[in-house]
Scaffold this motif. Structure first.
Motif, mmCIF file in Angstrom:
data_model
loop_
_atom_site.group_PDB
_atom_site.id
_atom_site.type_symbol
_atom_site.label_atom_id
_atom_site.label_comp_id
_atom_site.label_asym_id
_atom_site.label_seq_id
_atom_site.Cartn_x
_atom_site.Cartn_y
_atom_site.Cartn_z
ATOM 1 N N PHE A 96 0.836 -1.190 0.000
ATOM 2 C CA PHE A 96 0.000 0.000 0.000
ATOM 3 C C PHE A 96 0.872 1.242 0.000
ATOM 4 O O PHE A 96 2.036 1.221 0.400
ATOM 5 C CB PHE A 96 -0.948 0.032 1.212
ATOM 6 N N ALA A 97 0.297 2.331 -0.485
ATOM 7 C CA ALA A 97 0.933 3.648 -0.402
ATOM 8 C C ALA A 97 -0.174 4.671 -0.206
ATOM 9 O O ALA A 97 -1.211 4.613 -0.863
ATOM 10 C CB ALA A 97 1.720 3.957 -1.663
ATOM 11 N N HIS A 98 0.031 5.596 0.727
ATOM 12 C CA HIS A 98 -0.965 6.620 1.035
ATOM 13 C C HIS A 98 -0.292 7.982 0.917
ATOM 14 O O HIS A 98 0.615 8.307 1.684
ATOM 15 C CB HIS A 98 -1.527 6.421 2.444
ATOM 16 N N ASN B 271 4.408 17.420 -6.287
ATOM 17 C CA ASN B 271 4.658 17.383 -4.841
ATOM 18 C C ASN B 271 4.027 16.133 -4.252
ATOM 19 O O ASN B 271 2.842 15.881 -4.469
ATOM 20 C CB ASN B 271 4.071 18.633 -4.164
ATOM 21 N N VAL B 272 4.816 15.348 -3.546
ATOM 22 C CA VAL B 272 4.275 14.154 -2.890
ATOM 23 C C VAL B 272 4.131 14.356 -1.387
ATOM 24 O O VAL B 272 3.719 13.440 -0.676
ATOM 25 C CB VAL B 272 5.148 12.900 -3.158
ATOM 26 N N LYS C 85 3.543 11.082 3.358
ATOM 27 C CA LYS C 85 3.287 9.821 2.674
ATOM 28 C C LYS C 85 3.697 8.654 3.571
ATOM 29 O O LYS C 85 4.739 8.693 4.240
ATOM 30 C CB LYS C 85 4.054 9.754 1.359
ATOM 31 N N ILE C 86 2.878 7.609 3.582
ATOM 32 C CA ILE C 86 3.260 6.364 4.239
ATOM 33 C C ILE C 86 3.084 5.227 3.245
ATOM 34 O O ILE C 86 2.249 5.292 2.336
ATOM 35 C CB ILE C 86 2.429 6.094 5.512
ATOM 36 N N ASP D 150 -5.691 13.440 -1.779
ATOM 37 C CA ASP D 150 -5.371 12.558 -0.660
ATOM 38 C C ASP D 150 -5.850 11.190 -1.120
ATOM 39 O O ASP D 150 -7.048 10.953 -1.268
ATOM 40 C CB ASP D 150 -6.112 13.022 0.590
ATOM 41 N N VAL D 151 -4.913 10.286 -1.378
ATOM 42 C CA VAL D 151 -5.282 9.046 -2.067
ATOM 43 C C VAL D 151 -4.454 7.874 -1.557
ATOM 44 O O VAL D 151 -3.277 8.014 -1.231
ATOM 45 C CB VAL D 151 -5.102 9.208 -3.598
#
Length: 243
Positions: free
Chosen positions: A13-15, A233-234, A238-239, A113-114
């Motif tokens: 996963f990546a948020h 821009n990230v 981010k997690i 926000d995804v």
């Protein structure tokens, strides 16, 4: 229906909280048209009323169509092939939480926000013990497992808590990896998860935006292929990790 990973598979996963993607002039209007609203203002009102988008019966699926996400296959070369291999049947699910359109005089962008999730992204290789798979799934995000140095957490750069280090050392010993330390393995696994899911504007959105703006789709495709020019821009929140 979502199915849980097994002892032979592992999810990723990546948020992004949030990610900002550039839009050409008129792009915010193209987003509104693609999502079926008459104007940017009308879209903003409806999105604000929707709450968390992925929970909404309409907006979650609609906004997810803006993006195409996939597993970044070359990144697997950064891990020993004996640990994991890609699952060729794995899919990446896009879960938007919030969408904001930024309509400036000189620049336009969308802010998302995804979350991205692939429940069965990785298949266990010959060295991936059940203990490794369970540890990764239980810890999820590995970023804090190793010291980031002062002033972030006060620990020495690349260090680990003694209990965490011992647990990982046992896993490494069971796998027979004698030339890697716990911190080195955890950092490698975290860096892999950080880049394992790739995303971009979807083909359907690019085609619709080209039509809306009177542009050639090929131009927008070439613009997107520049990569860093689109994802501007990230963020710092981010997690990423395993599930």
């Amino acid at each position: 229906m979502r199915t849980a990973p097994t002892n032979q598979s592992l999810g990723l996963f990546a948020h992004y909280r949030p990610v900002v993607l550039a839009l050409p002039a008129g792009g915010c209007g193209a987003v509104a048209a693609f999502l079926g609203t008459e104007s940017v203002d009308a879209l903003v009102i409806q999105l604000e009323a929707a709450g968390l988008l992925y929970r909404h019966q309409h907006w979650g699926a609609a906004v997810s169509q803006l993006l195409h996400a996939e597993l970044d296959e070359p990144m697997l070369n950064g891990l020993p092939e004996q640990l994991f291999r890609w699952n060729p049947e794995a899919k990446v699910v896009v879960e938007p939480l919030r969408l904001v359109l930024n309509q400036g005089l000189k620049e336009e962008s969308l802010e998302l926000d995804v979350r991205f999730r692939s429940d069965h992204a990785l298949l266990a290789g010959p060295l991936a013990t059940p203990a490794l798979v369970s540890r990764l799934r239980d810890q999820g995000n590995l970023w804090w497992s190793t010291g980031k140095g002062d002033p972030i957490d006060g620990r020495e750069q690349g260090s680990m808590d003694s209990g965490d280090e011992y647990a990982w050392a046992e896993i490494i010993a069971a796998m027979g990896l004698t030339d890697v330390s716990p911190a080195e393995l955890v950092i490698a696994l975290d860096e892999f998860a950080d880049c394992a899911i790739d995303f971009r504007y979807s083909d359907s959105f690019l085609e619709a935006m080209a039509l809306e703006l009177g542009m050639h789709t090929e131009y927008l495709e070439a613009w997107q292929q520049e990569g860093c020019g689109v994802i501007t821009n990230v963020g710092d929140l981010k997690i990423q990790g395993y599930c």
